[in-house]
Scaffold this motif. Structure first.
Motif, short mmCIF file in Angstrom:
data_model
loop_
_atom_site.label_atom_id
_atom_site.label_comp_id
_atom_site.label_asym_id
_atom_site.label_seq_id
_atom_site.Cartn_x
_atom_site.Cartn_y
_atom_site.Cartn_z
N ARG A 136 -29.67 -55.91 26.15
CA ARG A 136 -30.67 -56.17 25.11
C ARG A 136 -30.20 -55.63 23.76
N ASP A 137 -29.58 -54.44 23.78
CA ASP A 137 -29.04 -53.88 22.54
C ASP A 137 -27.83 -54.67 22.05
N LEU A 138 -26.96 -55.05 22.99
CA LEU A 138 -25.79 -55.83 22.60
C LEU A 138 -26.17 -57.17 21.99
N ALA A 139 -27.24 -57.76 22.52
CA ALA A 139 -27.66 -59.08 22.03
C ALA A 139 -28.15 -59.04 20.58
N LYS A 140 -28.47 -57.86 20.07
CA LYS A 140 -28.89 -57.74 18.67
C LYS A 140 -27.71 -57.92 17.72
N HIS A 141 -26.50 -57.75 18.24
CA HIS A 141 -25.31 -57.77 17.38
C HIS A 141 -24.27 -58.80 17.79
N TYR A 142 -24.37 -59.31 19.02
CA TYR A 142 -23.36 -60.23 19.53
C TYR A 142 -24.06 -61.44 20.15
N PRO A 143 -23.40 -62.62 20.10
CA PRO A 143 -24.06 -63.86 20.54
C PRO A 143 -24.07 -64.03 22.06
N ILE A 144 -24.91 -63.26 22.74
CA ILE A 144 -25.09 -63.41 24.17
C ILE A 144 -26.52 -63.85 24.45
N ASP A 145 -26.67 -64.65 25.48
CA ASP A 145 -27.95 -65.30 25.78
C ASP A 145 -28.67 -64.53 26.90
N LEU A 146 -29.71 -63.82 26.56
CA LEU A 146 -30.43 -63.02 27.56
C LEU A 146 -31.23 -63.88 28.52
N ALA A 147 -31.32 -65.17 28.25
CA ALA A 147 -31.97 -66.08 29.20
C ALA A 147 -31.00 -66.58 30.25
N ARG A 148 -29.72 -66.24 30.09
CA ARG A 148 -28.69 -66.68 31.06
C ARG A 148 -27.81 -65.48 31.43
N VAL A 149 -28.37 -64.59 32.22
CA VAL A 149 -27.66 -63.38 32.64
C VAL A 149 -27.41 -63.45 34.14
N ALA A 150 -26.16 -63.25 34.53
CA ALA A 150 -25.78 -63.18 35.93
C ALA A 150 -25.03 -61.88 36.17
N VAL A 151 -24.79 -61.56 37.44
CA VAL A 151 -24.08 -60.32 37.77
C VAL A 151 -23.17 -60.57 38.96
N THR A 152 -21.99 -59.97 38.90
CA THR A 152 -21.07 -60.02 40.04
C THR A 152 -20.42 -58.66 40.20
N GLY A 153 -19.97 -58.37 41.41
CA GLY A 153 -19.30 -57.11 41.67
C GLY A 153 -18.40 -57.23 42.87
N HIS A 154 -17.42 -56.33 42.93
CA HIS A 154 -16.43 -56.36 44.01
C HIS A 154 -16.57 -55.13 44.88
N SER A 155 -16.52 -55.31 46.20
CA SER A 155 -16.51 -54.21 47.15
C SER A 155 -17.80 -53.39 47.00
N ALA A 156 -17.69 -52.08 46.76
CA ALA A 156 -18.91 -51.29 46.55
C ALA A 156 -19.68 -51.81 45.34
N GLY A 157 -18.97 -52.43 44.39
CA GLY A 157 -19.63 -53.04 43.25
C GLY A 157 -20.40 -54.29 43.61
#
Length: 306
Positions: A136-157
């Motif tokens: 949310r803070d990053l979106a104030k300064h950079y062009p990222i879409d908070l309506a299209r957020v996904a997450v991925t991780g490897h192993s324990a991540g």
């Protein structure tokens, strides 16, 4: 056996297509657009990468949170281990937020603790949550879409990614709950557990350290509430499409099938990519023989409609 995973990986020849963590760390990656802290601890930091505006326009871009593995244990892996993965996703048009977080360790005979201060329960889970909500803070300064957020991780991540996707269903009085969790639109777990308690012995033997007990502050029998709240599988259905990539003992085909059956029974969309004859680190290594399958699966599964 202590450090069994590291020993097995080190003993396996590259010709057999078994990469080691250090091999993946050395893969080419693009520089971060910005490296930013989401907390005051040294490891509460992440790298934001933005797609090429000439190729994908000015944005805002869909964004993928990327969470590295390493048995949740300090010294095993950092965000460098998923830098190549994050870079490749950015090349495919996703902004990526590749994060570090506090990792656990153990207290030796000298009384010294080898992990990060504040890691474990609830600190590590709170890091995953805070890093996610920092978008949310990053979106104030950079062009990222908070309506299209996904997450991925490897192993324990992968466990962390699934937990982030389902944390909105935590009891409000949980120590690891957030008041206003950022909505996640899709999740992909790359060769890691959705229900760590069910395969704790195997996981800890592979890691060579008491990783789960350190993260949760005790065994499932000793801390049943914590393990339930920290288990993504216990939150099913998540209300979020999930994809799983199985390549090794960290996410067996049986465990992946169990997740998908339970998710679909709750009306979640869920699918898996089952890879045989490959290694645990090949699946996050652009250029490996299985990478084309992995990349195609990730790109398809991580798409979020606004």
């Amino acid at each position: 056996m202590r450090l069994l995973l590291a020993l097995l990986l080190a003993a396996t020849p590259v010709s057999a297509q078994r990469l080691r963590p250090a091999d993946v760390d050395k893969l080419p990656s693009s520089p971060a657009t910005v490296t930013q802290a989401y907390g005051s601890a040294p490891t509460q930091v992440g790298d934001l990468r933005l797609p090429d505006s000439k190729a994908f326009g000015p944005g805002p871009y869909p964004v993928v949170i990327v969470i590295h593995g390493g048995c949740w244990w300090k010294g095993f892996a950092t965000r460098q281990n998923t830098a190549a993965l994050a870079s490749r996703l950015t090349e495919r048009g996703f902004a990526t937020w590749n994060i570090d977080y506090r990792q656990v360790g153990e207290t030796g005979p000298d009384g010294k603790y080898s992990g990060d201060p504040g890691a474990g329960w609830p600190g590590t889970f709170q890091d995953w949550a805070a890093a996610t909500d920092h978008l949310r803070d990053l979106a104030k300064h950079y062009p990222i879409d908070l309506a299209r957020v996904a997450v991925t991780g490897h192993s324990a991540g992968a466990h962390a990614a699934l937990w982030v996707a389902g944390r909105q269903k935590l009891p409000r009085d949980s120590e690891i709950a957030s008041l206003d969790p950022l909505k996640i639109g899709a999740v992909v777990a790359i060769d890691g557990p959705g229900d760590p308690a069910s395969e704790l012995t195997l996981f800890e033997e592979a890691c060579g350290v008491p990783a789960g007990s350190a993260l949760f502050g005790g065994t499932p029998a000793a801390q049943p509430k914590r393990w339930a709240e920290g288990s993504p599988q216990s939150r099913l259905p998540l209300g979020v499409p999930s994809g799983l990539i199985s390549a090794s003992l960290f996410l067996s085909p049986t465990a992946a099938t169990k997740w998908i059956s339970q998710a679909r029974a709750g009306k979640d969309k869920s699918s898996a990519l089952i890879l045989g004859g490959t290694g645990h680190f090949e699946v996050i290594a652009p250029g490996s023989p299985v990478w084309p399958q992995v990349e195609a699966f990730l790109v398809e599964q991580l798409k979020v409609s606004p």
